[in-house]
Design a protein around this motif. Structure first.
Motif, PDB file in Angstrom:
ATOM      1  N   LYS A  55       4.764   9.355   1.620  1.00 47.88           N
ATOM      2  CA  LYS A  55       4.230  10.656   1.228  1.00 47.88           C
ATOM      3  C   LYS A  55       4.808  11.086  -0.118  1.00 47.88           C
ATOM      4  O   LYS A  55       4.090  11.554  -0.995  1.00 47.88           O
ATOM      5  CB  LYS A  55       4.567  11.703   2.296  1.00 47.88           C
ATOM      6  CG  LYS A  55       4.057  13.082   1.988  1.00 47.88           C
ATOM      7  CD  LYS A  55       4.388  14.043   3.117  1.00 47.88           C
ATOM      8  CE  LYS A  55       3.846  15.428   2.828  1.00 47.88           C
ATOM      9  NZ  LYS A  55       4.160  16.359   3.933  1.00 47.88           N
ATOM     10  N   LYS A  56       6.136  10.918  -0.273  1.00 43.40           N
ATOM     11  CA  LYS A  56       6.806  11.384  -1.487  1.00 43.40           C
ATOM     12  C   LYS A  56       8.021  10.519  -1.788  1.00 43.40           C
ATOM     13  O   LYS A  56       8.785  10.192  -0.886  1.00 43.40           O
ATOM     14  CB  LYS A  56       7.252  12.834  -1.303  1.00 43.40           C
ATOM     15  CG  LYS A  56       7.970  13.409  -2.499  1.00 43.40           C
ATOM     16  CD  LYS A  56       8.406  14.833  -2.258  1.00 43.40           C
ATOM     17  CE  LYS A  56       9.141  15.371  -3.466  1.00 43.40           C
ATOM     18  NZ  LYS A  56       9.615  16.727  -3.253  1.00 43.40           N
ATOM     19  N   GLN A  96       2.552   3.754   4.153  1.00 43.73           N
ATOM     20  CA  GLN A  96       2.208   4.826   3.227  1.00 43.73           C
ATOM     21  C   GLN A  96       3.364   5.815   3.117  1.00 43.73           C
ATOM     22  O   GLN A  96       3.794   6.390   4.110  1.00 43.73           O
ATOM     23  CB  GLN A  96       0.948   5.568   3.681  1.00 43.73           C
ATOM     24  CG  GLN A  96       0.476   6.642   2.710  1.00 43.73           C
ATOM     25  CD  GLN A  96       0.102   6.077   1.345  1.00 43.73           C
ATOM     26  OE1 GLN A  96      -0.769   5.230   1.243  1.00 43.73           O
ATOM     27  NE2 GLN A  96       0.765   6.535   0.286  1.00 43.73           N
ATOM     28  N   SER A 114       5.386  11.601 -10.805  1.00 45.47           N
ATOM     29  CA  SER A 114       5.572  12.270 -12.097  1.00 45.47           C
ATOM     30  C   SER A 114       6.818  13.148 -12.180  1.00 45.47           C
ATOM     31  O   SER A 114       7.187  13.597 -13.260  1.00 45.47           O
ATOM     32  CB  SER A 114       4.342  13.118 -12.435  1.00 45.47           C
ATOM     33  OG  SER A 114       4.194  14.179 -11.508  1.00 45.47           O
ATOM     34  N   THR A 146       0.816  -1.223   0.000  1.00 40.74           N
ATOM     35  CA  THR A 146       0.000   0.000   0.000  1.00 40.74           C
ATOM     36  C   THR A 146       0.848   1.271   0.000  1.00 40.74           C
ATOM     37  O   THR A 146       0.315   2.371  -0.132  1.00 40.74           O
ATOM     38  CB  THR A 146      -0.885   0.039   1.260  1.00 40.74           C
ATOM     39  OG1 THR A 146      -0.030  -0.006   2.428  1.00 40.74           O
ATOM     40  CG2 THR A 146      -1.867  -1.115   1.294  1.00 40.74           C
ATOM     41  N   ASP A 189       0.400   3.872  -2.823  1.00 45.35           N
ATOM     42  CA  ASP A 189      -0.959   4.286  -3.182  1.00 45.35           C
ATOM     43  C   ASP A 189      -1.061   5.807  -3.119  1.00 45.35           C
ATOM     44  O   ASP A 189      -0.677   6.425  -2.119  1.00 45.35           O
ATOM     45  CB  ASP A 189      -2.000   3.675  -2.235  1.00 45.35           C
ATOM     46  CG  ASP A 189      -2.159   2.174  -2.411  1.00 45.35           C
ATOM     47  OD1 ASP A 189      -1.539   1.608  -3.342  1.00 45.35           O
ATOM     48  OD2 ASP A 189      -2.901   1.564  -1.615  1.00 45.35           O
ATOM     49  N   HIS A 190      -1.544   6.418  -4.176  1.00 45.04           N
ATOM     50  CA  HIS A 190      -1.790   7.866  -4.255  1.00 45.04           C
ATOM     51  C   HIS A 190      -0.518   8.712  -4.182  1.00 45.04           C
ATOM     52  O   HIS A 190      -0.591   9.900  -3.883  1.00 45.04           O
ATOM     53  CB  HIS A 190      -2.776   8.322  -3.174  1.00 45.04           C
ATOM     54  CG  HIS A 190      -3.984   7.444  -3.066  1.00 45.04           C
ATOM     55  ND1 HIS A 190      -4.917   7.332  -4.069  1.00 45.04           N
ATOM     56  CD2 HIS A 190      -4.377   6.596  -2.090  1.00 45.04           C
ATOM     57  CE1 HIS A 190      -5.850   6.473  -3.705  1.00 45.04           C
ATOM     58  NE2 HIS A 190      -5.552   5.998  -2.511  1.00 45.04           N
ATOM     59  N   VAL A 191       0.649   8.110  -4.447  1.00 42.06           N
ATOM     60  CA  VAL A 191       1.899   8.873  -4.450  1.00 42.06           C
ATOM     61  C   VAL A 191       2.149   9.392  -5.872  1.00 42.06           C
ATOM     62  O   VAL A 191       2.086   8.639  -6.842  1.00 42.06           O
ATOM     63  CB  VAL A 191       3.093   8.006  -3.982  1.00 42.06           C
ATOM     64  CG1 VAL A 191       4.403   8.777  -4.094  1.00 42.06           C
ATOM     65  CG2 VAL A 191       2.876   7.537  -2.553  1.00 42.06           C
ATOM     66  N   ASP A 192       2.435  10.691  -5.982  1.00 48.31           N
ATOM     67  CA  ASP A 192       2.743  11.307  -7.277  1.00 48.31           C
ATOM     68  C   ASP A 192       4.185  10.976  -7.646  1.00 48.31           C
ATOM     69  O   ASP A 192       5.121  11.397  -6.960  1.00 48.31           O
ATOM     70  CB  ASP A 192       2.544  12.818  -7.184  1.00 48.31           C
ATOM     71  CG  ASP A 192       2.836  13.544  -8.490  1.00 48.31           C
ATOM     72  OD1 ASP A 192       3.051  12.880  -9.534  1.00 48.31           O
ATOM     73  OD2 ASP A 192       2.852  14.788  -8.464  1.00 48.31           O
TER      74      ASP A 192
END
Length: 193
Positions: A147-148, A145, A61, A53, A56-59
């Motif tokens: 963050k970055k 999780q 790009s 997990t 999940d939802h980590v940018d």
């Protein structure tokens, strides 16, 4: 304030001399910068697992690929189109078009020779994104999780042995390998009749 953490992981590298490579690239390296649910190496004061997990939802790009966590040693970046990152059920897979620079040639040659066998990544943990368990002989940390992810790096000493970096082989090289292998088997057979 978030503290960026670096973790090193082992890699298997594939190197390619594709004719359709990106302009200015000498070849391609690929592998996994992060593998989920695998323990960090024994030398650390605690065992760490990156859970499935965690990304999940980590940018991702704007992530860079570096040599040895040094921002002066950039090998590629997602937003330039020279680094491709994909999260799958195994982990964070990468593919980089290695630049035709002295650094790029040195890293590429060292990966190909087997001198560089590790990946690392710089990241910050989301608030409440980790948990600890008191285990023996040392505690275990679970990164649930992130963050970055700021960067991934090719390194010489990984903290996770399960990561991989590979030299990507093109179709012609694979065909040549299969043809050579077949010829050797036929020759061996004919020599031993």
């Amino acid at each position: 304030m978030d503290k960026t953490v670096e973790r090193n992981v082992g890699i298997d590298v594939e190197i390619s001399a594709k004719s359709n490579k990106v302009k200015g690239s000498i070849g391609e390296l690929s592998g996994y910068a992060i593998k989920f649910n695998k323990p960090s190496v024994a030398e650390a004061p605690f065992t760490e697992y990156i859970m499935s997990t965690a990304l999940d939802h980590v940018d991702i790009s704007k992530v860079l690929i570096l040599y040895d966590h040094n921002y002066a040693n950039v090998l590629g970046r997602v937003d330039a189109g020279t680094l491709e990152l994909n999260v799958d059920n195994i982990g964070l897979k990468f593919k980089v078009q290695v630049p035709d620079t002295s650094l790029g040639r040195d890293v590429y040659a060292n990966v190909k020779a087997g001198n560089l066998k590790g990946m690392s990544f710089g990241f910050t943990v989301a608030e409440g994104g980790d948990s600890w368990k008191q285990t023996r002989p040392k505690p275990t940390r679970f990164i649930n999780q992130i963050k970055k992810v700021s960067e991934i790096s090719i390194v010489s000493l990984p903290a996770y042995d399960d990561t991989s970096v590979n030299v990507t082989r093109d179709v012609d090289a694979f065909k040549h390998y299969k043809e050579q292998n077949y010829r050797q088997k036929v020759k061996y057979y004919l020599d031993h009749i």
